[in-house]
Design an enzyme around this catalytic site. Sequence first.
Site, PDB file in Angstrom:
ATOM      1  N   ALA A 271      -3.615 -11.519   2.931  1.00 51.74           N
ATOM      2  CA  ALA A 271      -4.611 -11.161   3.945  1.00 51.74           C
ATOM      3  C   ALA A 271      -3.870 -10.586   5.138  1.00 51.74           C
ATOM      4  CB  ALA A 271      -5.463 -12.367   4.319  1.00 51.74           C
ATOM      5  N   TYR A 272      -4.648 -10.124   6.102  1.00 52.99           N
ATOM      6  CA  TYR A 272      -4.101  -9.315   7.186  1.00 52.99           C
ATOM      7  C   TYR A 272      -4.370  -9.938   8.557  1.00 52.99           C
ATOM      8  CZ  TYR A 272      -3.389  -6.123   3.431  1.00 52.99           C
ATOM      9  OH  TYR A 272      -2.940  -5.587   2.265  1.00 52.99           O
TER      10      TYR A 272
END
Lengths: 154, 154
Positions: free
Chosen positions: A28-29
């Site tokens: 994820a970011y």
Amino acid sequence: MGIEIERKFLVVSDRWQQLAQPVFMRQAYISSTPGRVVRVRIEGQSAMLTLKGKSSGISRGEWEYPIPLIDAEELLSTLCEQPIIEKNRYRIDLDGLVWEVDEFVGENAGLVVAELELQSESQAFIKPDWVGEEISHDHRYANANLFKHPYSRW
Amino acid sequence: MGIEIERKFLVVSDRWQQLAQPVFMRQAYISSTPGRVVRVRIEGQSAMLTLKGKSSGISRGEWEYPIPLIDAEELLSTLCEQPIIEKNRYRIDLDGLVWEVDEFVGENAGLVVAELELQSESQAFIKPDWVGEEISHDHRYANANLFKHPYSRW
């Protein structure tokens, strides 16, 4: 800084599946802004924090740091933009190159892409018969976009 | 993950200057979104990548990773939001606590703040006579805001 030079393709058959064992990845970011990408990835028992710069063609700057697994778990659940991307990655050695085939799950299920990391933008390579259309320049397929606009909703 | 518990104050006289030697810091942000802060900082010959989560009162989660100096220089010049924040930091030991006094330069020149890292939100401490108004909850003074809205333009 490393330079990531990468071409990306759709996959047109299942013949790649017998060529490698998958590893499960969750990523994820913290930032998914183009040119300022901050990614947290867990692969098995190891975790990585990766920074990616602005793309220039199929190249971009990349900085990678291993981080403790417990930190990555915390970052995925608290700091990262949701939802998390989950996929099975198959690393396939062919003709001295490594094809990475990502089989997405969850909201991106049905999407399978093949990535090839190169040493130069003009490097020649043989395209296996299970590799189809090139999507290197189609930003919908960037993982940093897929969590926001998943394949199942295209 | 560590928890950063920090109180921040304005400084009301120059009497702190004789209490420590400054170190020069340069820092900037890959992400300055509240709750998803990614900071690169160079202090002397060492560099750090720091992630900060959502504030809850004066507390927030913090993850810190040392990175190579050359990476930090690249990140500051290519990946980070501009301009870079530059400041002299004075670390002052008083009564078993460390006051960090930041004297900003460049577009934030004239601003001097004192930060105190605590073990708990309710921890008692003695306020030196050069420490003035508390600004812990005034987000204008966050470094992640000061580069966008520098003190000289307030």
